[in-house]
Design a protein around this motif. Structure first.
Motif: not given
Length: 132
Positions: A12-30
């Motif tokens: 799973q990856t994130v783009s540089p323009d996504q909010p850190v909330r979305e990155a943190a949400s992925f980390m939590l679920s994964a």
């Protein structure tokens, strides 16, 4: 043994323009501590839970801060045809638990973790990565 034989391919990856909330949400679920940051197929950084906590929260950034503002862009990477012993050495030297894996075209093709090394290789390799 090559890193391509032990790495995790479904990344799973994130783009540089996504909010850190979305990155943190992925980390939590994964149940992961980091996620690669890509533009198209090109790896441009990694964002970790520590980046969010230390660079973000401690410096007053909110959950809508773009990933680009908090990511680490000075990356240590390995190639898919690297030997796992060399990967373990790189992990030890960089003091990290996971590394992005790139292919011959410099595209992200996987992630290799200490867990991957310990499950798929002799324990000496994982011990090397942990202890240096």
């Amino acid at each position: 043994m090559k890193v391509s034989e032990v790495m995790t391919r479904d990344v799973q990856t994130v783009s540089p323009d996504q909010p850190v909330r979305e990155a943190a949400s992925f980390m939590l679920s994964a149940d992961a501590g980091s996620i690669p940051v890509t533009e198209g197929e090109r790896l441009i950084g990694m964002i970790t839970d520590r980046d969010i906590a230390v660079r973000g929260v401690a410096k007053g950034h909110g959950p809508d801060t773009p990933v680009r503002d908090l990511m680490t862009d000075d990356l240590v990477v390995v190639r898919s045809d690297d030997n796992v012993e060399d990967v373990a050495t790189k992990m030890s030297e960089a003091q990290v638990r996971r590394l992005p894996v790139i292919d011959e075209d410099n595209r992200l093709c996987g992630i290799v973790s200490l867990g991957d090394l310990s499950r798929q290789t002799d324990t000496e390799c994982a011990t090397q990565a942990l202890e240096g």
